[in-house]
Design a protein around this motif. Structure first.
Motif, mmCIF file in Angstrom:
data_model
loop_
_atom_site.group_PDB
_atom_site.id
_atom_site.type_symbol
_atom_site.label_atom_id
_atom_site.label_comp_id
_atom_site.label_asym_id
_atom_site.label_seq_id
_atom_site.Cartn_x
_atom_site.Cartn_y
_atom_site.Cartn_z
ATOM 1 N N THR A 178 -83.184 -63.118 -4.304
ATOM 2 C CA THR A 178 -82.157 -63.434 -3.313
ATOM 3 C C THR A 178 -82.835 -63.439 -1.940
ATOM 4 N N SER A 179 -82.124 -63.988 -0.966
ATOM 5 C CA SER A 179 -82.621 -63.950 0.399
ATOM 6 C C SER A 179 -82.002 -62.716 1.061
ATOM 7 N N LEU A 180 -82.804 -61.693 1.297
ATOM 8 C CA LEU A 180 -82.276 -60.452 1.862
ATOM 9 C C LEU A 180 -81.724 -60.715 3.258
ATOM 10 N N GLU A 181 -80.718 -59.919 3.633
ATOM 11 C CA GLU A 181 -80.157 -60.024 4.974
ATOM 12 C C GLU A 181 -80.843 -59.002 5.882
ATOM 13 N N THR A 182 -80.635 -59.192 7.182
ATOM 14 C CA THR A 182 -81.289 -58.316 8.168
ATOM 15 C C THR A 182 -81.004 -56.847 7.887
ATOM 16 N N ARG A 183 -79.759 -56.539 7.491
ATOM 17 C CA ARG A 183 -79.431 -55.119 7.251
ATOM 18 C C ARG A 183 -80.233 -54.554 6.092
ATOM 19 N N HIS A 184 -80.514 -55.371 5.091
ATOM 20 C CA HIS A 184 -81.344 -54.898 3.978
ATOM 21 C C HIS A 184 -82.768 -54.615 4.453
ATOM 22 N N VAL A 185 -83.285 -55.552 5.259
ATOM 23 C CA VAL A 185 -84.657 -55.405 5.742
ATOM 24 C C VAL A 185 -84.776 -54.164 6.620
ATOM 25 N N LEU A 186 -83.759 -53.945 7.463
ATOM 26 C CA LEU A 186 -83.761 -52.751 8.321
ATOM 27 C C LEU A 186 -83.781 -51.486 7.478
ATOM 28 N N ALA A 187 -82.994 -51.479 6.413
ATOM 29 C CA ALA A 187 -82.950 -50.311 5.535
ATOM 30 C C ALA A 187 -84.315 -50.083 4.891
ATOM 31 N N LEU A 188 -84.905 -51.137 4.379
ATOM 32 C CA LEU A 188 -86.217 -51.013 3.726
ATOM 33 C C LEU A 188 -87.271 -50.519 4.715
ATOM 34 N N ASN A 189 -87.233 -51.083 5.921
ATOM 35 C CA ASN A 189 -88.211 -50.676 6.933
ATOM 36 C C ASN A 189 -88.084 -49.185 7.231
ATOM 37 N N ALA A 190 -86.861 -48.690 7.189
ATOM 38 C CA ALA A 190 -86.624 -47.265 7.453
ATOM 39 C C ALA A 190 -86.791 -46.427 6.190
ATOM 40 N N CYS A 191 -87.362 -47.018 5.146
ATOM 41 C CA CYS A 191 -87.627 -46.309 3.883
ATOM 42 C C CYS A 191 -86.354 -45.901 3.147
ATOM 43 N N SER A 192 -85.258 -46.620 3.387
ATOM 44 C CA SER A 192 -84.043 -46.362 2.614
ATOM 45 C C SER A 192 -83.982 -47.361 1.473
ATOM 46 N N PRO A 193 -83.690 -46.889 0.282
ATOM 47 C CA PRO A 193 -83.577 -47.840 -0.828
ATOM 48 C C PRO A 193 -82.355 -48.732 -0.643
#
Ligand SMILES: *[C@@H]1O[C@H](CO)[C@@H](O)[C@H](O)[C@H]1NC(C)=O
Ligand SMILES: *[C@@H]1O[C@H](CO)[C@@H](O)[C@H](O)[C@H]1NC(C)=O
Ligand SMILES: *[C@@H]1O[C@H](CO)[C@@H](O)[C@H](O)[C@H]1NC(C)=O
Length: 224
Positions: A178-193
């Motif tokens: 899927t094409s991740l959304e910005t909120r997903h990327v922000l979560a990943l960057n902050a080490c949140s699954p």
């Protein structure tokens, strides 16, 4: 640096992540991701990278080649003269601009790239920020299936002729259909699954690692 907010080392320990180190002693290193790819109408790839600050040539973070078309989907980077690493995507053979950047500071950086066929929209995120985005590749079609995903090398032929090595450390590479959304990327960057189902989750059992590429346990990763 941004990664400090993420406490990367704790994250690596928590998820028992192994870091792969591509040393400069050889240009031969690569890692083959051993999964079967379907045709993809959307894709996202996220990865944590520690770039070797002394390497100035074009470096391939990952290359996905299909049997019928080698330059199908690729992420590459190169140092500029202003102390930045510039990133560029190749989609369906079209080389998009080197624009998205991060400081060439030897620190860990989180990179996500997304693409979807429906609106031909692509994006490159660095450390949670959308650094470059656009629409349009040369053809509107799915990314071909049955391809080969290689980390750390360009593929000049299908699964071979490696020419543009990466030097540095790579961990936590994941692929979504899927094409991740910005909120997903922000979560990943902050080490949140995130709950999005992955096509590939960082897992050594599914990687074929060239002997020159070293596996580093989480606790020895240098924390900036
Ligand atoms: C792969 O590399 C070899 C040696 O440089 C060259 O002879 C061959 O043409 C290359 N093949 C492709 C498909 O690029
Ligand atoms: C993505 O993969 C999941 C799990 O394999 C599958 O159920 C879903 O249909 C796929 N989505 C797309 C858009 O291909
Ligand atoms: C990769 O990680 C190892 C272990 O922490 C470290 O010694 C090395 O300097 C790192 N490489 C780069 C290019 O930062």
């Amino acid at each position: 640096p941004p990664m400090q907010s993420c406490l990367l080392i704790l994250y690596i320990k928590k998820f028992h992540l192994i870091t792969l180190s591509f040393p400069k002693e050889s240009r031969e290193g690569f890692v083959h991701v051993n999964i079967l790819f379907p045709a993809l109408s959307s894709v996202s790839v996220c990865v944590r990278v520690q770039w070797d600050p002394e390497w100035n040539e074009v470096s391939t973070i990952f290359s996905y080649a299909a049997p019928v078309f080698t330059n199908e989907f690729q992420l590459r980077g190169q140092a500029d003269m202003q102390g930045q690493i510039l990133l560029a995507l190749i989609i369906h053979g079209k080389h998009l601009p080197y624009k998205a950047s991060f400081p060439n500071d030897g620190a860990w950086h989180h990179i996500c790239v997304t693409w979807q066929r429906s609106n031909s929209h692509w994006a490159i995120y660095v450390d949670g920020d959308k650094k470059d985005t656009g629409t349009g590749t040369d053809t509107s079609r799915d990314i071909y299936g049955n391809g080969i995903l290689i980390l750390g090398q360009d593929q000049d032929s299908f699964g071979g002729n490696f020419t543009e090595p990466f030097f540095g450390n790579i961990t936590d590479l994941n692929v979504w259909n899927t094409s991740l959304e910005t909120r997903h990327v922000l979560a990943l960057n902050a080490c949140s699954p995130i709950t999005q189902e992955t096509l590939f989750s960082w897992n050594l059992d599914l990687l074929r690692i060239h002997p020159l590429v070293k596996e580093i346990q989480g606790h020895t990763v240098k924390f900036y």
